[in-house]
Scaffold this motif. Structure first.
Motif, PDB file in Angstrom:
ATOM      1  N   PHE A 184       0.814  -1.212   0.000  1.00 24.13           N
ATOM      2  CA  PHE A 184       0.000   0.000   0.000  1.00 24.13           C
ATOM      3  C   PHE A 184       0.850   1.266   0.000  1.00 24.13           C
ATOM      4  CE2 PHE A 184      -2.779  -3.233   1.957  1.00 24.13           C
ATOM      5  CZ  PHE A 184      -3.819  -3.181   1.045  1.00 24.13           C
ATOM      6  N   ASN A 185       2.176   1.143  -0.168  1.00 24.99           N
ATOM      7  CA  ASN A 185       3.082   2.285  -0.278  1.00 24.99           C
ATOM      8  C   ASN A 185       2.900   3.251   0.895  1.00 24.99           C
ATOM      9  OD1 ASN A 185       5.107   3.870  -1.482  1.00 24.99           O
ATOM     10  ND2 ASN A 185       3.614   5.114  -2.577  1.00 24.99           N
ATOM     11  N   SER A 228      11.963  -5.954  -2.700  1.00 24.12           N
ATOM     12  CA  SER A 228      10.727  -6.373  -2.043  1.00 24.12           C
ATOM     13  C   SER A 228       9.521  -6.156  -2.952  1.00 24.12           C
ATOM     14  CB  SER A 228      10.533  -5.598  -0.740  1.00 24.12           C
ATOM     15  OG  SER A 228      11.558  -5.862   0.184  1.00 24.12           O
ATOM     16  N   LEU A 229       9.468  -5.005  -3.613  1.00 26.29           N
ATOM     17  CA  LEU A 229       8.322  -4.678  -4.446  1.00 26.29           C
ATOM     18  C   LEU A 229       8.186  -5.634  -5.626  1.00 26.29           C
ATOM     19  CD1 LEU A 229       8.645  -0.789  -4.448  1.00 26.29           C
ATOM     20  CD2 LEU A 229       6.765  -2.106  -3.472  1.00 26.29           C
ATOM     21  N   PHE A 230       9.304  -5.929  -6.296  1.00 28.44           N
ATOM     22  CA  PHE A 230       9.213  -6.806  -7.455  1.00 28.44           C
ATOM     23  C   PHE A 230       9.034  -8.268  -7.051  1.00 28.44           C
ATOM     24  CE2 PHE A 230      10.731  -3.109  -9.765  1.00 28.44           C
ATOM     25  CZ  PHE A 230       9.972  -3.196 -10.923  1.00 28.44           C
ATOM     26  N   ALA A 231       9.497  -8.635  -5.867  1.00 31.81           N
ATOM     27  CA  ALA A 231       9.194  -9.979  -5.367  1.00 31.81           C
ATOM     28  C   ALA A 231       7.691 -10.132  -5.162  1.00 31.81           C
ATOM     29  CB  ALA A 231       9.945 -10.229  -4.059  1.00 31.81           C
ATOM     30  N   LEU A 232       7.060  -9.134  -4.548  1.00 30.76           N
ATOM     31  CA  LEU A 232       5.616  -9.176  -4.339  1.00 30.76           C
ATOM     32  C   LEU A 232       4.864  -9.063  -5.663  1.00 30.76           C
ATOM     33  CD1 LEU A 232       5.453  -6.902  -1.166  1.00 30.76           C
ATOM     34  CD2 LEU A 232       5.108  -9.383  -1.267  1.00 30.76           C
ATOM     35  N   ILE A 235      11.552   6.400 -11.969  1.00 38.43           N
ATOM     36  CA  ILE A 235      10.924   6.614 -10.668  1.00 38.43           C
ATOM     37  C   ILE A 235      11.451   7.935 -10.139  1.00 38.43           C
ATOM     38  CG2 ILE A 235      10.617   5.759  -8.321  1.00 38.43           C
ATOM     39  CD1 ILE A 235       9.246   4.058 -10.372  1.00 38.43           C
ATOM     40  N   ALA A 236      10.555   8.869  -9.869  1.00 38.74           N
ATOM     41  CA  ALA A 236      10.963  10.209  -9.467  1.00 38.74           C
ATOM     42  C   ALA A 236      11.612  10.196  -8.091  1.00 38.74           C
ATOM     43  CB  ALA A 236       9.750  11.135  -9.458  1.00 38.74           C
ATOM     44  N   LYS A 282       3.976   0.273  -9.965  1.00 35.44           N
ATOM     45  CA  LYS A 282       3.726   1.714 -10.018  1.00 35.44           C
ATOM     46  C   LYS A 282       2.246   2.058  -9.841  1.00 35.44           C
ATOM     47  CE  LYS A 282       6.352   4.102 -12.916  1.00 35.44           C
ATOM     48  NZ  LYS A 282       7.042   4.561 -14.144  1.00 35.44           N
ATOM     49  N   ASN A 283       1.347   1.231 -10.384  1.00 41.00           N
ATOM     50  CA  ASN A 283      -0.076   1.574 -10.332  1.00 41.00           C
ATOM     51  C   ASN A 283      -0.816   0.866  -9.197  1.00 41.00           C
ATOM     52  OD1 ASN A 283       0.283   3.196 -12.593  1.00 41.00           O
ATOM     53  ND2 ASN A 283      -0.204   1.549 -14.012  1.00 41.00           N
ATOM     54  N   LEU A 284      -0.582  -0.431  -9.014  1.00 44.14           N
ATOM     55  CA  LEU A 284      -1.283  -1.153  -7.954  1.00 44.14           C
ATOM     56  C   LEU A 284      -0.658  -0.892  -6.592  1.00 44.14           C
ATOM     57  CD1 LEU A 284      -2.121  -4.591  -9.631  1.00 44.14           C
ATOM     58  CD2 LEU A 284      -3.425  -2.468  -9.593  1.00 44.14           C
ATOM     59  N   PHE A 285       0.672  -0.933  -6.524  1.00 41.83           N
ATOM     60  CA  PHE A 285       1.350  -0.673  -5.251  1.00 41.83           C
ATOM     61  C   PHE A 285       1.587   0.818  -4.999  1.00 41.83           C
ATOM     62  CE2 PHE A 285       3.643  -5.080  -5.382  1.00 41.83           C
ATOM     63  CZ  PHE A 285       2.414  -5.694  -5.198  1.00 41.83           C
TER      64      PHE A 285
END
Length: 322
Positions: free
Chosen positions: A80-81, A303-307, A158-159, A281-284
């Motif tokens: 959920f960032n 972590s993000l790309f593993a999920l 990614i900014a 980028k859109n869902l997380f």
């Protein structure tokens, strides 16, 4: 004493009734479904086994919070960032997140932001997010979901926050401006390699670090022209897009149509690289880096790309493993 005892009993009964009411309700929210899928497809036992040797044993001071509970809270934070304080508040605000983490507020408090910060730093200090990424990919490969015949390389922007409101009164020195890339990813439907670089590093220079060495083919956009010259030893068949305008500059005729058809086929295959980007980028909601320095941000990207790999793999029947 009786007058002071009755409100405590009433509060306990109300809390239990609220939990039962939540469990029995018919409508399931999107957050419920999303967390339910993440819970079912994540190999919790393998991840706990990887982190446990580095986790405090509690021989001194206050006993540590359970490792799996902290891991679940960290996973919810990434999905959920949320900031450390944000996920702490979300545990109190959202019954769905409480159920996912395993918190019963009638018996205990949620882990606070400082505890989560210490857990996140432990993961970064021991490079455990990379281990998590590798364990999840091994989990997918055991089920035949992580293919290795071909690799598509791509980069996305990614900014980085431009703010100078920090201890050093300066922007992050490891971040630079460019039209392309803050992170480098390689995907074969699912991501098998993630690498973080400064934005001014050229795409093609990263190719040797992005291949796993077993692929038969390499695919990329025009930013990877000349990739085959960067490779030593293992040299897969390369399918790199032409520069923009190359096809338009060709004279009309059968030769131009053949090149156009070949470029269209390359583009259709490369489009698969956008799927994990969409999840992250859109869902997380990961559209701006949260931390200073490449080390911390690359750790979060693992972590993000593993999920994201797990989330995308849910469609192939991995939910049953839960």
């Amino acid at each position: 004493m009786a007058a002071g005892f009755r409100p405590e009993v009433r509060f306990h009964v109300a809390a239990q009734f609220s939990d039962l009411e939540y469990s029995a309700r018919r409508k399931q929210t999107r957050r419920d479904r999303f967390l339910g899928e993440i819970d079912a497809i994540t190999p919790w036992a393998a991840l706990v086994e990887a982190i446990e040797p580095h986790y405090p044993k509690g021989k001194r001071g206050r006993p540590p919070i359970g490792l799996e509970r902290m891991l679940r809270m960290y996973v919810a934070q990434q999905c959920f960032n949320l900031s450390d304080e944000g996920i702490e508040d979300a545990v109190y605000d959202s019954q769905a997140i409480r159920r996912f983490v395993g918190i019963d507020l009638s018996r205990e408090d949620a882990p606070d932001a400082t505890t989560l910060l210490q857990f996140r730093r432990l993961l970064e200090r021991h490079d455990l997010t990379r281990v998590i990424f590798e364990r999840i990919n091994a989990h997918l490969q055991e089920r035949g979901l992580l293919l290795r015949e071909g690799t598509v390389v791509d980069a996305t922007l990614i900014a980085a926050p431009p703010s100078t409101k920090n201890e050093n009164k300066a922007r992050d020195p490891e971040m630079h401006q460019t039209r392309k890339g803050k992170k480098r990813n390689v995907v074969t439907g699912l991501v098998h390699t993630v690498k973080g670089t400064a934005a001014n590093v050229s795409d093609v220079s990263q190719v040797p670090d992005l291949l796993h060495g077993e692929e038969d083919s390499l695919h990329g956009d025009a930013g990877y022209i000349g990739a085959e010259k960067r490779l030593d030893g293992h040299r897969p068949e390369t399918h790199i897009a032409c520069k923009r305008g190359t096809v338009r500059a060709m004279p009309e005729g059968p030769a131009r149509e053949r090149v156009r058809a070949a470029e269209r086929q390359k583009a259709q295959l490369r489009s698969i690289v956008e799927h994990p980007f969409h999840v992250v980028k859109n869902l997380f909601g990961y559209r701006k880096v949260r931390y200073r320095g490449l080390t911390k941000n690359t750790a979060q990207l693992h972590s993000l790309f593993a999920l994201a790999n797990l989330y995308r793999a849910r469609r192939w029947g991995l939910l049953t493993q839960g």
